[in-house]
Structures are given as C-alpha cells and as structure tokens.
Write an enzyme that holds these catalytic residues in place. Structure first.
Site, PDB file in Angstrom:
ATOM      1  N   LYS A   6      43.568  36.566  33.687  1.00 55.17           N
ATOM      2  CA  LYS A   6      44.394  37.420  32.839  1.00 55.17           C
ATOM      3  C   LYS A   6      44.040  37.202  31.372  1.00 55.17           C
ATOM      4  CE  LYS A   6      47.093  39.347  35.951  1.00 55.17           C
ATOM      5  NZ  LYS A   6      46.247  38.957  37.086  1.00 55.17           N
ATOM      6  N   SER A  35      43.839  44.423  38.592  1.00 51.35           N
ATOM      7  CA  SER A  35      44.769  44.345  37.466  1.00 51.35           C
ATOM      8  C   SER A  35      44.058  44.226  36.124  1.00 51.35           C
ATOM      9  CB  SER A  35      45.739  43.165  37.635  1.00 51.35           C
ATOM     10  OG  SER A  35      45.090  41.948  37.388  1.00 51.35           O
TER      11      SER A  35
END
Length: 236
Positions: free
Chosen positions: A195, A157
C-alpha cells in the site's frame, strides 16, 4: 561467527580467486559444498554479506567484493590485473556469469537473481512467504544499494498506481520510508500488504490506489515496514 558451510564457501571462493582471479559459478559452488540446489548458495552468500565478509556490488551481475576473512584464513591474493589502492591493499572483486538460460537481462546485459518470497495482497492482506527456493532475474539497473527481494502481486487495489494482479514487484528492504511511498507493510505481526504509506501525527494510514478499496488507519505500534517499492516486472 560463520557456520561451517559459510566458512567452506568463503574458503572455496578465495581459493578460486587466488588461482584464476575469477569467481566460481553458482553450480560450481553448489557442487563444491555438496548442496542440492543453488538456492542454498544464495542463502550462504546472503549470510556472508550480513556478517560483513562480502558485499554485492550494485549494477554488476553476480559481482561480489570480499571485505574481510576470518582470522584463521590467509588474506586473499589479488589478481594480477587488480589495481592497488593507495594503502597497498585492494579488495578482491569476484565476478562471474550466473545467468539462467532464457533469463531476461537489462540493456547492459546484466541481471541479478532475487528471492521471490511469494504472493502479496494488493487488496486483502496475505502473509508474505519467505521461500528462498524460488528466484527471479531482474535487471541490475533497477536496484540500488542494500538488500532486495521480489513479491508477486495478488489483487487490484493498487491498479491506479500501475500495479496489476500478477505483476512482480521489486522491493528494497527497509524499516522506514518517506510519506507517499509504496511500501510492504506488516500489520499486527501477522499480515502483509502492499500500500501507499501516509503518516499524520501518530497515525499510520495504508492507502490503496483504487477507489473501490478503503484506506486503513492504524496506531504506530501496529505497522512495521518491511520494504519499499523500487521496480516492477510485468509479463504479457
């Protein structure tokens, strides 16, 4: 207050420094304290650092500075080559070569051993493993001040930020970070993910770097930062 093993390690380091001006190796520390692995020495050194007895010197391989000693210990003797400070006292610098055979080193031939806690999701969050028994050598030039650790990336991701599945990321431990930083975030005290951090008002967004994944938005009480990305190691 120190544990018995922390006290024994500090006494041993001080004794060796007094005798030769050079720190014992991790193996010598391990044998002196009767431990089975060097990971135990790593934990003891971390504990001494957290309690303010020593600190790790940045950009130097395995270098420690003795800041203070317990009240029932004699002050450490300075090596003959140590320069005196203006007030007549100079902290002891403990330096040794603790590199493992075959370990990667930086261009200045120095490396630092960091705990590799486990795999962290760059997709679906996974719990980060706190396992001090596994370590990784990283160039000292990648590290700044403070405590660091390493995590192995699981998922893609963050691929558009140059972070691939199987990479090892170097994390500086912290509980705050600038907007836009790539962070290790603990969500709901149960799952950890890597993230990009975005804040807007009271909302906290954890943003992927892959259009196939969605940004997750949380209230401020649901997200705790455990560190920020400062480096990456990739094997080919």
């Amino acid at each position: 207050m120190l544990t018995r093993k922390q006290y024994e390690l500090l006494v041993f380091i001080n004794q060796r420094l007094t005798e030769s001006g050079v720190s014992p190796s991790f193996d010598e520390m391990k044998d002196a304290l009767g431990l089975r692995s060097k990971s135990g020495i790593h934990r003891l050194i971390t504990g001494l650092e957290e309690r303010g007895f020593i600190r790790r010197l940045p950009h130097r391989a395995r270098a420690l500075e003795v800041l203070r000693l317990p009240e029932n210990m004699e002050p450490p003797a300075r090596p003959a080559h140590a320069a005196a400070a203006a007030d007549g006292f100079s902290p002891n610098v403990i330096q040794g070569d603790f590199k493992l055979p075959g370990a990667a080193v930086s261009t200045d031939s120095e490396a630092v051993q960091l705990p590799l806690y486990g795999r962290i999701a760059a997709g679906t969050p996974l719990e980060a493993l706190r396992d001090h028994s596994v370590t990784v050598d990283v160039p000292a030039s990648m590290l700044g001040t403070g405590e660091h650790y390493a995590l192995e990336v699981d998922g893609d991701s963050m691929i558009d930020a140059g972070i691939h599945d199987g990479d090892t990321v170097i994390i500086q431990r912290c509980d705050t970070a600038d907007n836009g930083s790539i962070v290790v975030a603990l969500v709901d005290n149960s799952e950890v993910t890597l993230k990009r951090l975005r804040r807007k008002g009271q909302s906290v967004a954890l943003e992927p770097a892959n259009k196939a994944f969605e940004t997750r938005i949380f209230g401020p009480d649901r997200v705790k930062l455990q560190g920020r990305l400062v480096g990456l190691i990739r094997k080919y």
